[in-house]
Scaffold this active site. Structure first.
Site, PDB file in Angstrom:
ATOM      1  N   ASP A 233      39.463  34.084  67.658  1.00 36.87           N
ATOM      2  CA  ASP A 233      40.655  33.800  67.267  1.00 36.87           C
ATOM      3  C   ASP A 233      41.786  35.160  67.229  1.00 36.87           C
ATOM      4  OD1 ASP A 233      42.677  31.394  66.382  1.00 36.87           O
ATOM      5  OD2 ASP A 233      42.523  32.732  64.424  1.00 36.87           O
TER       6      ASP A 233
ATOM      7  N   TYR B 252      51.315  37.004  62.027  1.00 36.80           N
ATOM      8  CA  TYR B 252      52.070  36.070  62.779  1.00 36.80           C
ATOM      9  C   TYR B 252      53.578  36.312  62.887  1.00 36.80           C
ATOM     10  CZ  TYR B 252      47.788  33.500  63.217  1.00 36.80           C
ATOM     11  OH  TYR B 252      46.377  33.098  63.664  1.00 36.80           O
TER      12      TYR B 252
ATOM     13  N   HIS C  60      36.789  25.003  67.594  1.00 39.48           N
ATOM     14  CA  HIS C  60      37.553  26.307  67.520  1.00 39.48           C
ATOM     15  C   HIS C  60      36.707  27.313  66.613  1.00 39.48           C
ATOM     16  CE1 HIS C  60      40.806  29.076  67.545  1.00 39.48           C
ATOM     17  NE2 HIS C  60      40.756  29.318  66.110  1.00 39.48           N
TER      18      HIS C  60
END
Length: 367
Positions: free
Chosen positions: A173, A285, A340
């Site tokens: 990820d 982020y 995921h």
């Protein structure tokens, strides 16, 4: 900085660049607003249904026993001289063996690699890191301290501080994003690259701009641009969002996977329920858009890309597109029933695929 004697861009071109930048940021903040409105509606719905529970969350005072399981390795710390930051990691396997460095994703921490710590310690010094801002690693307060350049340099500095000049680098990820960029910027430090459920960064940035479906799946990138509200939404209903990411039918590990135990969930809740524990991870982020667009850099070391086809956040089409950026042996394996959270979802299969890749490359060198 322009080179001496270089011609300045014509006015029309400067206007075009400025207009594109303005449009880009307008789109970013517009979509940020949309995501915030959706989150706000969900909050109101929760308040209407369970007003007493919505604003209740519990700080876990004591770590669950699994976080101190000796079979996973030893808890260690290293302080980086240049940044002054102290990083926490768990290490398994003898010192002096080849280094395998593991970079987790969001919202995870070193524990997401528990199956790999046990598996690969027989032949490697396996180090599962808490990234900058996560868990017991120091968390700078300003979002500018989480730019990609800082995150890439962290890995280089940690590698050197551990006494190594190269490693097998594995990332999942967001940790996969960092792993790709470390491999691009410091190829001499990465003997083999293994990435789990994250495409080459150039593929990701190009694909998301052309495919609205992926833009929607990556909506949290935009939502996280807001101050404080994303952290608050994670705490609602005692971290219901955090639990749901790993356990819900939409995003979690499926029935055929290795589901997280109640103790595993408590490990995540212990780490992320601590005061301020979510701000560092989300700050990763908050700096991403200032780093775009990424340059089209190639990867020159043998690379393995593992992908869970049931990934709720990343479309599988990006996996095959990654091939064009790897100018060496490239192996792609897509697991049809996996989510995921691949290295936790299908640990036995993932470990076997990694072993095969590592031994395959060793055999190839001998030939």
């Amino acid at each position: 900085m322009a080179r001496p004697g270089a011609a300045c861009p014509p006015p029309a071109r400067r206007v075009m660049v400025a207009a594109r930048a303005l449009l880009f940021w307008a789109l970013v903040y517009s979509y940020c607003g949309v995501c915030a409105c959706i989150a706000g509606l969900r909050l109101l719905w929760s308040i209407g249904r369970r007003p007493g529970e919505t604003f209740r969350w519990v700080v876990r005072e004591n770590p669950p026993a699994c976080l101190n399981d000796p079979s996973l390795g030893t808890h260690c710390y290293v302080r980086i001289k240049d940044s002054g930051l102290r990083f926490h990691y768990v290490a398994a396997g003898e010192r002096g063996k080849p280094l395998m460095l593991l970079l987790h994703g969001f919202p995870e921490f070193w524990y997401s690699w528990r199956h790999q710590l046990r598996e690969f310690k027989s032949e490697y010094r396996v180090v599962a890191l808490d990234l900058r801002g996560y868990g017991e690693t120091d968390a700078p307060s300003h979002k500018e301290n989480y730019k990609l350049d800082c995150l890439i340099t962290d890995i280089k500095d940690i590698l050197e501080s551990l006494g190594y000049n190269k490693c097998v680098l594995i990332g999942h990820d967001w940790g996969g994003m960092i792993a790709w960029l470390v491999a691009i910027c410091y190829p001499e430090m990465v003997t083999k690259l293994i990435v789990v459920n994250f495409p080459h960064p150039s593929v990701f940035t190009e694909y998301i701009l052309r495919h609205p479906s992926q833009l929607i799946k990556s909506g949290y990138y935009f939502f996280f641009q807001m101050p404080w509200f994303p952290e608050f939404m994670f705490t609602v209903n005692d971290f219901k969002v955090l639990k749901g990411l790993f356990t819900s039918q939409a995003t979690g590990i499926g029935r055929k996977g290795c589901r997280l135990t109640a103790e595993d969930i408590e490990a995540y809740l212990y780490v992320f329920s601590q005061p301020g524990a979510l701000t560092g991870p989300i700050n990763h982020y908050r700096s991403i858009f200032s780093c775009l667009p990424l340059q089209h850099h190639e990867v020159i070391m043998p690379t393995l890309l593992l992908w869970g086809e049931r990934d709720a956040f990343m479309e599988v089409e990006m996996a095959e597109m990654t091939r064009i950026y790897v100018k060496n042996h490239f192996r792609l394996t897509i697991l049809s029933e996996a989510s995921h959270w691949l290295q936790q979802d299908q640990p036995d299969i993932v470990n076997k695929l990694i072993w095969t890749f590592l031994k395959e490359e060793t055999t190839r060198k001998r030939e």
